[in-house]
Write an enzyme that holds these catalytic residues in place. Structure first.
Site, short mmCIF file in Angstrom:
data_model
loop_
_atom_site.label_atom_id
_atom_site.label_comp_id
_atom_site.label_asym_id
_atom_site.label_seq_id
_atom_site.Cartn_x
_atom_site.Cartn_y
_atom_site.Cartn_z
N HIS A 244 0.82 -1.22 0.00
CA HIS A 244 0.00 0.00 0.00
C HIS A 244 0.86 1.27 0.00
O HIS A 244 1.91 1.33 0.62
CB HIS A 244 -1.05 -0.01 1.11
CG HIS A 244 -0.54 0.02 2.52
ND1 HIS A 244 -0.32 1.19 3.20
CD2 HIS A 244 -0.26 -0.98 3.38
CE1 HIS A 244 0.08 0.89 4.44
NE2 HIS A 244 0.14 -0.41 4.56
N ASP B 143 5.63 1.90 6.94
CA ASP B 143 4.35 1.22 6.72
C ASP B 143 3.60 2.02 5.67
O ASP B 143 2.96 3.00 6.00
CB ASP B 143 3.58 1.15 8.05
CG ASP B 143 2.23 0.47 7.92
OD1 ASP B 143 1.95 -0.07 6.85
OD2 ASP B 143 1.47 0.50 8.90
N GLU C 234 -5.28 1.83 2.09
CA GLU C 234 -5.22 0.61 2.91
C GLU C 234 -5.50 0.92 4.36
O GLU C 234 -6.20 0.19 5.06
CB GLU C 234 -3.84 -0.04 2.76
CG GLU C 234 -3.73 -1.43 3.37
CD GLU C 234 -3.22 -1.46 4.82
OE1 GLU C 234 -3.10 -2.54 5.37
OE2 GLU C 234 -2.96 -0.38 5.42
ZN ZN Z 1 0.65 -1.46 6.35
#
Ligand code: ZN
Length: 347
Positions: free
Chosen positions: A64, A177, A207
């Site tokens: 993502h 992330d 996401e």
């Molecule tokens: Zn993630």
């Protein structure tokens, strides 16, 4: 470009969920030399396709592009910005952060304002200040000036953190992330020889607010196998018990056995473990972590898609800055490439 350079560029870019343009442009550029075609779908997912033989199995990789962040909610008469949260953000980490407000006129620097300890009362110091009591100070004199500077309701706000290498293989930065997943995916496409699989490298949008981009991309692609490339919580730091977060940084990528949204298909889990063991790639197995990844949605597409997750153990995710080992990222690349070679034979 080396994976560390890709990660640096992607990490420094803004991609608050739903406003991923800066990351999208980089993804298109970085994927292009290694795939047959790059396109953007209707929702905004970036899809790079490497074609295999006709009737070969279709593999969807998903990483993502979005990150957690804030959105401007109100501009006060005095020129301070109140905000809404996008994605899972702990209120306690917001206080006193340097942030960037991304306006149409360009980025503005600001600080999440706080009351200096000198003037706090004893009981105030012990309390958690919730995000709705906080504000962003961009140095504007009043509402009119803030508007002139370009601020509008809904402008995305990201943390002002620059990527840095702090050890031989350790880096810190914003939005690992899932920019590390994006970097792993690009690097895997680069190293992948022509396989008999058709591989879709998908940079997904939104996401962090409910696995949305993966839902539509998987519907269109309808792959035979799905693999999410993401991060997982790395424990092994003071105050975190092993049972809470057994995965460690520097011990190899983590393979999800089960999380809140996915029980990895046994055939896929076996294939990933075999790919790691046959190629002497270190790996860790993980189960019981609250939360999920794009693989959860891919696996529920149409009549179902066997799916799994390869994660890079990352410390301090969903905070302004996180930390990871480049060696783990490198091993995640090797494992992704090895897994696709096996899928070509097994499916
Ligand atoms: Zn993630």
């Amino acid at each position: 470009m080396k994976i560390v350079e890709t990660l640096e560029k992607l990490s420094n870019a803004c991609g608050v969920a739903g406003r991923e343009d800066e990351v999208k442009n980089l993804m298109k550029k970085f994927l292009k030399p290694h795939v047959d075609e790059v396109r953007e779908d209707k929702l905004g997912n970036i899809i790079g396709t490497k074609k295999g033989k006709k009737k070969s199995p279709k593999v969807m990789l998903a990483a993502h592009m979005d990150e957690i962040g804030l959105l401007v909610k109100t501009i006060s008469k005095k020129g301070f910005l109140q905000f809404a949260k996008i994605g899972g953000i702990d209120d306690r980490i917001l206080l006193a952060q340097k942030v960037i407000v991304y306006t149409e006129k360009g980025p503005l620097h600001g600080i999440v304002g706080s009351k200096p300890p000198h003037i706090q009362k004893e009981e105030e110091r012990k309390k958690i200040i919730t995000y709705d009591q906080l504000f962003i100070d961009i140095g504007a004199e009043n509402q009119e000036e803030a508007r002139k500077m370009g601020v509008k309701i809904g402008d995305p706000v990201g943390f002002d953190i620059k990527f840095a290498r702090i050890g031989k293989d350790i880096v810190i930065g914003k939005a690992f992330d899932d920019r590390v997943g994006c970097s792993v995916m690009i690097e895997a496409m680069k190293r992948m020889e022509k396989t008999s699989c058709t591989v879709y490298a998908v940079g997904t949008v939104q996401e962090e607010v409910g696995l949305r981009g993966a839902t539509t991309a998987a519907f269109e692609i309808y792959p035979d196998v799905g693999i999410a490339l993401d991060v997982t919580v790395a424990g092994g730091v003071p105050g975190v018990k092993e049972v809470e977060a057994p995965i460690r940084m520097r011990e190899g990528p983590s393979l999800t056995v089960a999380d809140t949204g996915l029980i990895t298909h046994p055939k896929i889990l076996r294939l990933l473990i075999d790919a790691a063991e046959e190629n002497k790639i270190p790996y860790q197995l993980e189960t019981g972590l609250p939360g999920s990844t794009d693989a959860a949605r891919i696996s529920l597409t149409r009549e179902g898609v066997p799916s799994g997750v390869i994660s890079v153990p990352t410390r301090y995710i969903h905070s302004p800055a996180s930390m990871l080992s480049l060696k783990d990222a490198e091993d995640a690349v090797k494992l992704t490439v090895a897994a696709i070679q096996k899928i070509a034979k097994a499916f």
